[in-house]
Design an enzyme around this catalytic site. Sequence first.
Site, short mmCIF file in Angstrom:
data_model
loop_
_atom_site.label_atom_id
_atom_site.label_comp_id
_atom_site.label_asym_id
_atom_site.label_seq_id
_atom_site.Cartn_x
_atom_site.Cartn_y
_atom_site.Cartn_z
N GLU A 98 79.38 15.65 52.86
CA GLU A 98 79.59 16.30 51.58
C GLU A 98 81.06 16.31 50.96
O GLU A 98 81.98 16.38 51.42
CB GLU A 98 79.60 18.11 52.33
CG GLU A 98 79.29 18.91 50.96
CD GLU A 98 79.16 20.19 51.51
OE1 GLU A 98 78.69 20.69 52.83
OE2 GLU A 98 79.58 21.36 50.94
N ASP A 150 85.40 29.62 47.66
CA ASP A 150 86.40 29.00 48.39
C ASP A 150 87.59 29.64 48.78
O ASP A 150 88.06 30.44 48.15
CB ASP A 150 86.64 27.60 48.00
CG ASP A 150 85.83 26.39 48.03
OD1 ASP A 150 84.80 26.47 49.14
OD2 ASP A 150 85.21 26.08 46.88
#
Lengths: 390, 260
Positions: free
Chosen positions: B46, B57
């Site tokens: 990824e 995030d």
Amino acid sequence: MTHVMGVPDAGGHFGDFGGRYVPEALMPACLEVESAFREAWSDPDFVNEFRETLRLFGGRPTPVTPLERLSEHLGLRVFAKREDLAHTGSHKINNVVGQALLTRRMGKRRVIAETGAGQHGVATATAAARLGLDCTVFMGELDTQRQALNVFRMELLGARVVPVTSGSRTLKDAVNEAMREWVTCVDDTHYCLGSVMGPHPFPWMVREFQSIIGTEAAEQLRALGVEEPDLVVACVGGGSNAAGIFAGFADSRADLVGVEAAGGSAVGSGVPGVLHGMRSMILQDDHGQVEEAESISAGLDYPGIGPEHAHLASIGRARYTRAADDEVIDALGLLSRLEGIIPALETAHAVAWLLREAASIPSGSTVLLNLSGRGDKDVAQVRSLLEDRR
Amino acid sequence: MTRLDHDLRAVRERRRALVPYFVAGLTPTWTQYLEAAVQGGADLLEVGVPFSDPMMDGPVIQAAGVRALERGVTLEGVLDELARTALGVPVVIMTYFNVVHYRGLERAAGLLADAGVAGVILPDLSLEESAPWRVAAGARDVATVLMVAPSTPPDRIGRIVATTQGFVYAAARMAVTGRASGDGEADLVVSRVREHGDVPVYVGIGVSAPEQARHAARHADGVIVGSALVQRVLDGESPAELEAHISLFRRAIDEGAREA
Ligand SMILES: Cc1ncc(COP(=O)(O)O)c(C=O)c1O
């Protein structure tokens, strides 16, 4: 009759804009807010409680004041809707009272909010105190330094202020951080977003809470003998005060004008993009990274604009222009001297546009200016800006 | 079915998948970390393409994103380097929808496909808004991986499972990346997803230690490890050091599979 500023489609779209672009973890929370708001807004008891709270606590209705000396100066008939006289000094109180009441109705005990200059943070802390809700406000670290007094105000009101150290450490990062926090606490916490932005239902819900500005103003103008203004002018950051006043006139023939900061002109300089849960006009660089807005008024320092404004611009129902820092400072001074009203720097953008364009507006036209907030919070900054000039 | 669906079903026949996450462009030699990860036992990579406003995030990936953006990383540059790197396992790009939207959906899908990218994870592209992108990506055989969260109710899980491609990204906890530790609600989310179909289910968000990966692998088809690795890159670990660390995750996941 269908309304120009009506209900968005089921996905929260205003034409090509709006929608709901959030992480899956937040989707259920957004859906919950939407259904709670739909229910509450069609419940006469809730609507009544909203209006009564704004009347008994929020200082509504705010008056419409004919600005006689400014009118004479410009050869126009200028009226001001006085949101500067609302509790906490701006229109922000309308939205936070609505969302705080909704928070309680959803059975949640806590609100979180983002703030730039601190106006929405102070308003949220105020409504939270009134309703006995816990309150945490996210504020870019740079802004906590620039607006230290507002940090103290929020703390006096019992809120916790969290300085945001990520990204550019300003408003857009405070929104990101509030979203990150919301993911961890959706069960007992409502995110009280501060403008007509973010994922559905926020742009619609916040406009509905703010539309009290336009509804009141239309009635008050009629009482002053003005059936319909020719022009309605408001400053635009995310666009909540503008959406609120436009809502009262979108179905009339009035020309609607939104004034952005020259360094934060999402309609003028942005392109369609997706930020903070919505598709709208967004300032971006050549690679699709969001750019910083830059303005002397922290409340307009936002690289996007509410999706309904992007829609109104695209269909030509409203137009969006800009005012530069220098003319804004001049406008603030002129309104103070001519009318005895010190406007917020944000508000002064709308005044500045009117001063600049007055000569091209047919004389005798009726202009309604949304005086979104008072300038007390800005006087120290204005003094140093004026000293810099000399 | 997309190419990624076939590839990941083939992986499932053999073992539980290990999916390391890296931030593209974090260092000049960032693709060497990808190669090291494959050596260490990765089945899928990824690759995060930084965005100015990474809503999903936590601090570690934010810091890495800022550093990569300061180095001038762009989607085109990342794809260019990926196209020139032979990895032997599929790559999915993780980024925010604006990065794709800005380039135009069809054009972005073409760029990804031309670079050999097998799929994308766009955490802020909700199921409801995803159709136009899925059409554009599908036309170029780029898979769109959707997430399920602990908060997702059953009817939504059903629709997400029916729509996702490659695998379902099961968020182990209500948090952004890299913030929490502990096992979270991974097992619960995995079992809910299983009720709706047999698409591979990979667990991510907050898997930071091999022990957690081992636990997750008892139930899930794959485990995604992000912030814990990115932190090591930020701390200056070499690709060889990362490879050693990733092989610990490999061993833990294989142990978890045996305990299932
Ligand atoms: C007085 C005032 N006007 C306008 C704004 C801009 O917000 P909006 O565009 O949502 O009305 C702010 C924001 O802080 C404000 O304080």
